[in-house]
Design a protein around this motif. Structure first.
Motif, PDB file in Angstrom:
ATOM      1  N   THR A 153      -7.092  -5.029 -14.455  1.00  0.00           N
ATOM      2  CA  THR A 153      -5.744  -4.677 -14.031  1.00  0.00           C
ATOM      3  C   THR A 153      -4.896  -5.933 -13.955  1.00  0.00           C
ATOM      4  O   THR A 153      -5.405  -7.052 -13.824  1.00  0.00           O
ATOM      5  CB  THR A 153      -5.754  -4.006 -12.655  1.00  0.00           C
ATOM      6  OG1 THR A 153      -6.292  -4.940 -11.699  1.00  0.00           O
ATOM      7  CG2 THR A 153      -6.602  -2.742 -12.658  1.00  0.00           C
ATOM      8  N   ASN A 154      -3.589  -5.768 -14.013  1.00  0.00           N
ATOM      9  CA  ASN A 154      -2.690  -6.922 -13.971  1.00  0.00           C
ATOM     10  C   ASN A 154      -2.865  -7.725 -12.694  1.00  0.00           C
ATOM     11  O   ASN A 154      -2.889  -8.961 -12.707  1.00  0.00           O
ATOM     12  CB  ASN A 154      -1.239  -6.456 -14.097  1.00  0.00           C
ATOM     13  CG  ASN A 154      -0.912  -5.989 -15.498  1.00  0.00           C
ATOM     14  OD1 ASN A 154      -1.355  -6.592 -16.462  1.00  0.00           O
ATOM     15  ND2 ASN A 154      -0.155  -4.926 -15.598  1.00  0.00           N
ATOM     16  N   ARG A 167       4.553   2.301 -21.722  1.00  0.00           N
ATOM     17  CA  ARG A 167       3.515   2.514 -20.706  1.00  0.00           C
ATOM     18  C   ARG A 167       3.950   3.515 -19.635  1.00  0.00           C
ATOM     19  O   ARG A 167       3.240   3.723 -18.659  1.00  0.00           O
ATOM     20  CB  ARG A 167       3.173   1.192 -20.020  1.00  0.00           C
ATOM     21  CG  ARG A 167       2.576   0.139 -20.920  1.00  0.00           C
ATOM     22  CD  ARG A 167       2.160  -1.077 -20.092  1.00  0.00           C
ATOM     23  NE  ARG A 167       1.683  -2.162 -20.912  1.00  0.00           N
ATOM     24  CZ  ARG A 167       1.203  -3.302 -20.406  1.00  0.00           C
ATOM     25  NH1 ARG A 167       1.142  -3.473 -19.100  1.00  0.00           N
ATOM     26  NH2 ARG A 167       0.794  -4.260 -21.197  1.00  0.00           N
ATOM     27  N   CYS A 168       5.120   4.105 -19.797  1.00  0.00           N
ATOM     28  CA  CYS A 168       5.650   4.979 -18.751  1.00  0.00           C
ATOM     29  C   CYS A 168       4.779   6.226 -18.589  1.00  0.00           C
ATOM     30  O   CYS A 168       4.450   6.894 -19.578  1.00  0.00           O
ATOM     31  CB  CYS A 168       7.082   5.399 -19.103  1.00  0.00           C
ATOM     32  SG  CYS A 168       7.828   6.448 -17.828  1.00  0.00           S
ATOM     33  N   PRO A 169       4.418   6.570 -17.349  1.00  0.00           N
ATOM     34  CA  PRO A 169       3.617   7.783 -17.143  1.00  0.00           C
ATOM     35  C   PRO A 169       4.381   9.056 -17.520  1.00  0.00           C
ATOM     36  O   PRO A 169       3.759  10.110 -17.670  1.00  0.00           O
ATOM     37  CB  PRO A 169       3.291   7.732 -15.643  1.00  0.00           C
ATOM     38  CG  PRO A 169       4.342   6.870 -15.034  1.00  0.00           C
ATOM     39  CD  PRO A 169       4.697   5.867 -16.087  1.00  0.00           C
ATOM     40  N   ASP A 174       6.208  -5.303 -17.574  1.00  0.00           N
ATOM     41  CA  ASP A 174       5.037  -4.469 -17.295  1.00  0.00           C
ATOM     42  C   ASP A 174       5.104  -3.677 -15.984  1.00  0.00           C
ATOM     43  O   ASP A 174       4.059  -3.400 -15.374  1.00  0.00           O
ATOM     44  CB  ASP A 174       3.778  -5.348 -17.297  1.00  0.00           C
ATOM     45  CG  ASP A 174       3.837  -6.435 -16.212  1.00  0.00           C
ATOM     46  OD1 ASP A 174       4.790  -6.444 -15.415  1.00  0.00           O
ATOM     47  OD2 ASP A 174       2.919  -7.273 -16.157  1.00  0.00           O
ATOM     48  N   PRO A 197       5.351  -0.508 -15.204  1.00  0.00           N
ATOM     49  CA  PRO A 197       4.552   0.706 -15.026  1.00  0.00           C
ATOM     50  C   PRO A 197       3.130   0.440 -14.535  1.00  0.00           C
ATOM     51  O   PRO A 197       2.574   1.228 -13.769  1.00  0.00           O
ATOM     52  CB  PRO A 197       4.545   1.340 -16.424  1.00  0.00           C
ATOM     53  CG  PRO A 197       5.782   0.825 -17.077  1.00  0.00           C
ATOM     54  CD  PRO A 197       5.941  -0.583 -16.558  1.00  0.00           C
ATOM     55  N   THR A 198       2.539  -0.669 -14.971  1.00  0.00           N
ATOM     56  CA  THR A 198       1.177  -0.972 -14.523  1.00  0.00           C
ATOM     57  C   THR A 198       1.165  -2.027 -13.425  1.00  0.00           C
ATOM     58  O   THR A 198       0.200  -2.130 -12.676  1.00  0.00           O
ATOM     59  CB  THR A 198       0.321  -1.474 -15.705  1.00  0.00           C
ATOM     60  OG1 THR A 198       1.028  -2.542 -16.379  1.00  0.00           O
ATOM     61  CG2 THR A 198       0.090  -0.336 -16.690  1.00  0.00           C
ATOM     62  N   ARG A 199       2.214  -2.842 -13.336  1.00  0.00           N
ATOM     63  CA  ARG A 199       2.286  -3.875 -12.299  1.00  0.00           C
ATOM     64  C   ARG A 199       2.616  -3.253 -10.947  1.00  0.00           C
ATOM     65  O   ARG A 199       1.934  -3.457  -9.965  1.00  0.00           O
ATOM     66  CB  ARG A 199       3.376  -4.894 -12.676  1.00  0.00           C
ATOM     67  CG  ARG A 199       3.612  -6.003 -11.661  1.00  0.00           C
ATOM     68  CD  ARG A 199       2.570  -7.056 -11.701  1.00  0.00           C
ATOM     69  NE  ARG A 199       2.283  -7.492 -13.071  1.00  0.00           N
ATOM     70  CZ  ARG A 199       1.210  -8.199 -13.415  1.00  0.00           C
ATOM     71  NH1 ARG A 199       0.334  -8.541 -12.503  1.00  0.00           N
ATOM     72  NH2 ARG A 199       1.012  -8.574 -14.674  1.00  0.00           N
ATOM     73  N   GLN A 200       3.725  -2.524 -10.904  1.00  0.00           N
ATOM     74  CA  GLN A 200       4.281  -1.901  -9.706  1.00  0.00           C
ATOM     75  C   GLN A 200       4.619  -2.921  -8.614  1.00  0.00           C
ATOM     76  O   GLN A 200       4.290  -4.093  -8.726  1.00  0.00           O
ATOM     77  CB  GLN A 200       3.381  -0.787  -9.200  1.00  0.00           C
ATOM     78  CG  GLN A 200       3.083   0.239 -10.298  1.00  0.00           C
ATOM     79  CD  GLN A 200       2.764   1.615  -9.779  1.00  0.00           C
ATOM     80  OE1 GLN A 200       3.050   1.958  -8.641  1.00  0.00           O
ATOM     81  NE2 GLN A 200       2.161   2.420 -10.642  1.00  0.00           N
ATOM     82  N   HIS A 239       1.852  -3.502  -5.242  1.00  0.00           N
ATOM     83  CA  HIS A 239       1.354  -2.699  -6.361  1.00  0.00           C
ATOM     84  C   HIS A 239       1.220  -1.224  -5.992  1.00  0.00           C
ATOM     85  O   HIS A 239       0.305  -0.542  -6.454  1.00  0.00           O
ATOM     86  CB  HIS A 239      -0.002  -3.230  -6.859  1.00  0.00           C
ATOM     87  CG  HIS A 239      -0.033  -4.710  -7.065  1.00  0.00           C
ATOM     88  ND1 HIS A 239       0.616  -5.339  -8.092  1.00  0.00           N
ATOM     89  CD2 HIS A 239      -0.627  -5.700  -6.334  1.00  0.00           C
ATOM     90  CE1 HIS A 239       0.419  -6.648  -8.019  1.00  0.00           C
ATOM     91  NE2 HIS A 239      -0.324  -6.893  -6.949  1.00  0.00           N
TER      92      HIS A 239
END
Length: 301
Positions: free
Chosen positions: A12-13, A219-221, A254, A256-259, A263
């Motif tokens: 993960t990032n 990468r958007c859900p 990033d 979408p995966t970083r948040q 996080h």
């Protein structure tokens, strides 16, 4: 004896950033690399980036900066004030240091629309400080939207004639971390990479590829809704927010995966369209942030 097989490292990032910063700290503790001086200038902006950086985790911002660098000047974090603080800043000029700058550079009236302190009885402008310290820095990090391209400070009508840092240091190479504000990982991860491996690989806009290599849209859900043409009609709808003005299709970072906030969430996760704050040209080029005119044709997207 059977070989011991370790489980795969998390990819993960946040896990990658944590390993990077911890490796730097381990190498400093072992004497393999040395702590470097850091000058952090806050110019024409809202100081939102330094506030965001205080939200860093794994390790936290204070521990990371105390362990990886010697902070020689930071308006928001240092105990000194007034001319004593500026004297500490000036004493760094003859040393080796990394320069991080948040905020735009005000040009109007020779920089007098942004005065960061007083030195020898005269106002020290952000323009003077950026030029003086940028010319001698070993590396330069432009932190946040205002420093990278002008951002909110340079938005119309721009009465202070603010510009991004590169405009006043056209010959200097710098690493740009756009975002309003910058995510703590984008700054701490880049700083750690700089100390451990040297400059990270960047794109043609000088952004580190490890954070800015993909579009939010990719990468958007909610991408499956976009692909099937199912669009939200109002804020709060759980489908694709593109026709409400979402700038995910043109914003490269990033999120979408970083948040954010440890996080745990990000704008689209909270039913708000991406406003493109990490894209060059924000905010003017990204307005209007929300539009209920779903017949609008968006050019160049």
């Amino acid at each position: 004896m059977k070989p011991h097989i370790l489980p795969p490292e998390p990819m993960t990032n946040e896990a990658i950033t944590s390993r990077l910063t911890n490796t730097v700290i381990d190498n400093i503790n072992k004497g393999l690399i040395k702590k470097k001086n850091l000058v952090y200038l806050e110019l024409n902006g809202c100081s939102g980036n330094i506030i965001s950086l205080l939200n860093g985790q794994n390790p936290d911002f204070e521990y990371t900066l105390n362990s990886m660098v010697n902070i020689r000047y930071c308006n928001s974090l240092m105990a000194s004030e007034g001319e004593q603080a500026i004297e500490k800043l000036m004493n760094t000029l003859d040393e080796d240091y990394i320069l991080a700058v948040e905020g735009a550079v005000a040009l109007r009236n020779n920089g007098l629309y942004n005065v960061i302190g007083s030195w020898q009885g005269k106002p020290l402008t952000g323009l003077q400080a950026a030029t003086m310290f940028g010319e001698k820095a070993s590396h330069i990090l432009a932190v946040g939207a205002c420093a990278t391209h002008g951002g909110v400070s340079a938005a119309k009508p721009n009465p202070s004639q603010s510009v991004g840092l590169q405009k006043v240091l056209p010959q200097k190479k710098m690493i740009k971390l756009p975002g309003c504000p910058v995510h703590p990982d984008w700054f701490l991860g880049t700083l750690a990479h700089l100390l451990l491996y040297g400059e990270p690989e960047t794109d043609n806009m000088d952004r580190p590829l490890m954070f800015y290599s993909s579009l939010i849209h990719d990468r958007c859900p909610r991408r499956p809704f976009f692909d099937r043409g199912i669009f939200a009609e109002k804020l709060g709808d759980k489908t694709c927010l593109f026709k409400l003005g979402c700038r995910g299709p043109v914003t490269r970072v990033d999120c979408p995966t970083r948040q954010w906030n440890g996080h745990v969430n990000w704008p689209i996760g909270d039913d708000t369209p991406c406003i493109g704050c990490a894209q060059f040209g924000f905010p003017d080029a990204m307005a209007p942030f929300i539009s209920y005119d779903t017949t609008k044709v968006v050019k160049n997207e």
